[in-house]
Write a protein that holds these residues in place. Structure first.
Motif, PDB file in Angstrom:
ATOM      1  N   LEU A 514       1.042  -1.202   0.028  1.00  0.00           N
ATOM      2  CA  LEU A 514      -0.145   0.184   0.070  1.00  0.00           C
ATOM      3  C   LEU A 514       0.567   1.374   0.378  1.00  0.00           C
ATOM      4  N   ASN A 515       0.522   2.030  -0.356  1.00  0.00           N
ATOM      5  CA  ASN A 515       0.701   3.697  -0.567  1.00  0.00           C
ATOM      6  C   ASN A 515       0.248   4.364   0.887  1.00  0.00           C
ATOM      7  N   ASP A 516       1.260   4.938   0.294  1.00  0.00           N
ATOM      8  CA  ASP A 516       1.278   6.319   2.268  1.00  0.00           C
ATOM      9  C   ASP A 516      -0.499   6.122   2.602  1.00  0.00           C
ATOM     10  N   VAL A 517      -0.983   7.585   1.789  1.00  0.00           N
ATOM     11  CA  VAL A 517      -2.470   7.253   2.001  1.00  0.00           C
ATOM     12  C   VAL A 517      -3.110   6.185   2.135  1.00  0.00           C
ATOM     13  N   TYR A 518      -3.244   5.000   2.015  1.00  0.00           N
ATOM     14  CA  TYR A 518      -3.747   3.598   2.153  1.00  0.00           C
ATOM     15  C   TYR A 518      -3.181   3.062   2.847  1.00  0.00           C
ATOM     16  N   CYS A 519      -1.446   3.608   3.714  1.00  0.00           N
ATOM     17  CA  CYS A 519      -1.334   2.903   4.917  1.00  0.00           C
ATOM     18  C   CYS A 519      -2.397   4.048   6.047  1.00  0.00           C
ATOM     19  N   ALA A 520      -1.924   5.015   6.026  1.00  0.00           N
ATOM     20  CA  ALA A 520      -2.952   5.953   6.156  1.00  0.00           C
ATOM     21  C   ALA A 520      -4.382   4.839   6.924  1.00  0.00           C
ATOM     22  N   ALA A 521      -4.877   4.995   6.055  1.00  0.00           N
ATOM     23  CA  ALA A 521      -6.291   5.145   6.212  1.00  0.00           C
ATOM     24  C   ALA A 521      -6.538   3.147   6.622  1.00  0.00           C
ATOM     25  N   ALA A 522      -5.242   2.685   6.294  1.00  0.00           N
ATOM     26  CA  ALA A 522      -5.190   1.463   7.311  1.00  0.00           C
ATOM     27  C   ALA A 522      -5.811   1.659   8.495  1.00  0.00           C
ATOM     28  N   LYS A 523      -4.572   2.635   8.988  1.00  0.00           N
ATOM     29  CA  LYS A 523      -4.781   2.361  10.282  1.00  0.00           C
ATOM     30  C   LYS A 523      -5.557   3.040  10.782  1.00  0.00           C
ATOM     31  N   GLN A 524      -6.298   3.668  10.189  1.00  0.00           N
ATOM     32  CA  GLN A 524      -7.993   4.191  10.634  1.00  0.00           C
ATOM     33  C   GLN A 524      -8.185   3.352  10.731  1.00  0.00           C
ATOM     34  N   ARG A 525      -8.602   2.310  10.559  1.00  0.00           N
ATOM     35  CA  ARG A 525      -9.382   1.311  10.611  1.00  0.00           C
ATOM     36  C   ARG A 525      -9.278  -0.060  11.635  1.00  0.00           C
ATOM     37  N   GLY A 526      -7.315   0.614  12.165  1.00  0.00           N
ATOM     38  CA  GLY A 526      -7.300  -0.590  12.918  1.00  0.00           C
ATOM     39  C   GLY A 526      -6.362  -1.530  12.537  1.00  0.00           C
TER      40      GLY A 526
END
Ligand code: DGT
Ligand code: CA
Ligand code: CA
Ligand code: ZN
Length: 576
Positions: A514-526
């Motif tokens: 995953l790229n940076d933005v999708y990593c942030a999205a994954a983090k947000q969802r735990g």
């Protein structure tokens, strides 16, 4: 000449020979040599100087060794220069179009007289290409898309490639006695996956000396502009480098300004304004009632932020995404660093398409300070990569079991597999086999052009398989080369949560997926991310740092990345 330059010339020669219809054996010899040289640790120029025997290198015979010596000594590869007399250099751009390649380019040249990108685009638009044998309407579309990608790729360089240049440039410039400070800025410093140009900042008592030295950098092709404090050059690769020499009292302010991003800086300036201050590349200034501006700080970047009551932001955060909200709440996340990683759970050996043995990968991983790795060769569907069927895989695992007994138990080798997710759905190996693995990766390599529903269902199916632990490179994109496949990532995220599975941040510099933005999205969802190198040789393990940069851009901390934990803890996360 650097190894990369030498490798690139052989690669170009191979492409042109193939275009010219040369025998495939010769073409392959140059390609193999390019690959060997590209991955070589020692500079060939040094080896030549020391009179070492180059034929000891993989794929380098007498003829190639001689050519390398000539290149190192004279900068010339006569074979390449000869063929360029026959074939216009503009065809190189055609050869580089993703999905086209030298053979098809040769047909276009022979049948339609196409010599450059413009002519090719025109021919596609006029539908002359689809009339050719072996081409169709779909090829025409692919070519048009490829032209766009190639044009964009021309403009942006992989971070990893820019990094090689930056390191060489810094070493070269630091020999200047008058240089007091020098730092890279811009998108390079922010760790963007690709960069448009390199920006360097320096403080020096003699800016002319610095610029003279800059002009002498061996890769410089032309000086674009040179003033008193700023100079821009273009390198052989087409990459532009801007160098600025600034006063010591402005260095921090200039570093802040030229690191960007523009969006981040816009916010910084407006925060300054609210406080009656002004920030520019020269410093932070107090605006007096009579309109005069008084210098406050500027020598250090941290002081610039502190003057605005802001924390020092790690450069990877400076995109005006979350960083100002974090600052307001008084807490920036403590971003992950490479030494946080304990394991690497995606790598290949020579059992499939890797270059090294199990033992060599283990030794390299231990030398790097890792505590555990998983060996994850390809499964049978990937026949081009010599993927493993059940029998070969079980044999490999038996070998790993044996090998484990021979090493100290402070290091763990896991029995893994990168198992293809089949085009029609389902895994490439039977559950009875997968059940015996410590670690199963699900990957999409085929059927990447399928519609969104189909690809999404395939990936969700893999996440629902009880033996699959993680989806590798979840969007399939190759930077500058292939767009992500159509996939509903939100559905993938939900399936990962529901099945307690991991998603990968593949650290290969052309993937970063995953790229940076999708990593942030994954983090947000735990959803826990696993940062893996996907190494195909021992040196590949060093790619972790590219993944770390993107993880940091995504705001990930040590806690957000599963393989910062022990293997026992990772298993608990999987609900085992
Ligand atoms: P790149 O080179 O396209 O990958 O991206 P950057 O971010 O390195 O952009 P570049 O090289 O044009 O400029 C370097 C930094 O300088 C940029 O991030 C912010 C700053 N900068 C450049 N031009 C402007 C401008 O017009 N306004 C503001 N606020 N900042 C600028
Ligand atoms: Ca830049
Ligand atoms: Ca620039
Ligand atoms: Zn892989």
């Amino acid at each position: 000449m650097t190894n990369e330059q030498i490798a690139n010339r052989f690669e170009t020669l191979a492409d042109l020979l193939e275009f010219d219809g040369a025998n495939s054996f010769r073409v392959r010899a140059y390609r193999n040599a390019a690959r060997t040289i590209h991955d070589l640790g020692d500079p060939l120029s040094t080896m030549v100087d020391q009179g070492r025997d180059l034929t000891e290198l993989d794929g380098i015979g007498d003829d190639l060794a001689k050519k390398i010596v000539v290149m190192v000594n004279t900068g010339h590869l006569p074979a390449l220069e000869d063929i360029l007399k026959k074939i216009p250099a503009t065809v190189l751009a055609i050869l580089r179009i993703p999905g086209l390649g030298p053979k098809k380019a040769a047909v276009l040249h022979k049948e339609l007289g196409i010599n450059d990108l413009d002519q090719l685009k025109q021919a596609c638009v006029e539908h002359r290409v689809k009339e050719l044998k072996g081409f169709g309407a779909k090829t025409e579309e692919t070519i048009l898309k490829g032209i766009k990608i190639a044009a964009a790729a021309d403009e942006r360089t992989y971070w990893s490639k820019a990094d090689l240049v930056v390191q060489d440039l810094l070493a070269h410039l630091k020999t200047c006695k008058s240089i007091e400070r020098i730092e890279p800025a811009g998108s390079y410093r922010r760790g963007k996956e690709t960069i448009g140009d390199i920006d360097l900042l320096s403080v020096s008592t003699d800016s002319q000396e610095v610029m003279d030295r800059f002009a002498e950098f061996p890769l410089v092709e032309e000086t674009i502009a040179r003033g008193d404090t700023k100079m821009s050059v273009r390198l052989e690769t087409g990459l532009q480098v801007d160098l600025r020499v600034v006063p010591a009292e402005s260095f921090g302010a200039a570093l802040q300004y030229f690191t960007g991003s523009k969006e981040h800086n816009v916010r910084v300036r407006s925060i300054a304004k609210q406080k009656g201050l002004k920030v520019n590349e020269w410093g932070v200034f107090r605006v007096e009632e009579n309109g005069d501006e008084t210098y406050v700080v500027g020598a250090e970047e941290a002081d610039v932020y502190a003057a605005l009551d802001l924390p020092w932001f790690p450069p990877e955060m400076r995109e005006d995404r979350e960083e100002f909200r974090w600052a307001e709440s008084g807490k920036l996340p403590e971003l992950i660093v490479e030494s946080d990683l304990q394991g690497d759970l995606h790598m290949h050996t020579h059992a499939s398409d890797g270059a090294n043995s199990l033992e060599e990968m283990v030794a390299a991983a231990r030398a790097k300070g890792l505590k555990y790795i998983a060996i994850t060769d390809h499964s049978q569907r990937v026949s081009m990569a010599n993927g493993l069927d059940s029998e070969r895989l079980l044999e490999q695992w038996k070998m790993i079991d044996e090998f484990r007994k021979t090493i100290d138990d402070d290091f763990l080798v896991l029995k893994g597999i990168e198992c293809d997710i089949l085009e029609q759905g389902g895994m490439d190996l039977p559950d009875e086999v997968l059940a015996q693995a410590d670690w199963v990766i699900g990957s999409v390599h085929y059927g990447q052009n399928q519609p969104k529903r189909q690809i999404t269902d395939r990936i969700i199916g893999a996440l629902e398989n009880r033996y699959v632990c993680m989806i590798a490179h979840p969007t399939g994109r190759l930077i500058n080369n292939r767009p992500p496949y159509e996939v509903d990532l939100e559905e993938v995220f939900q399936a990962a949560i529901a099945n307690k599975k991991f998603l990968e941040l593949n650290a290969a510099p052309k993937r970063l997926d995953l790229n940076d933005v999708y990593c942030a999205a994954a983090k947000q969802r735990g959803i826990p991310i696993v940062i893996n190198t996907d190494a195909h040789r021992t040196e590949g393990l060093l790619q972790a740092r590219y993944g770390i940069l993107q993880a940091r851009r995504g705001g990930l901390t040590k806690a957000d990345v599963a393989n910062t934990r022990s293997w026992a803890e990772m298993q608990k996360m999987l609900g085992r």
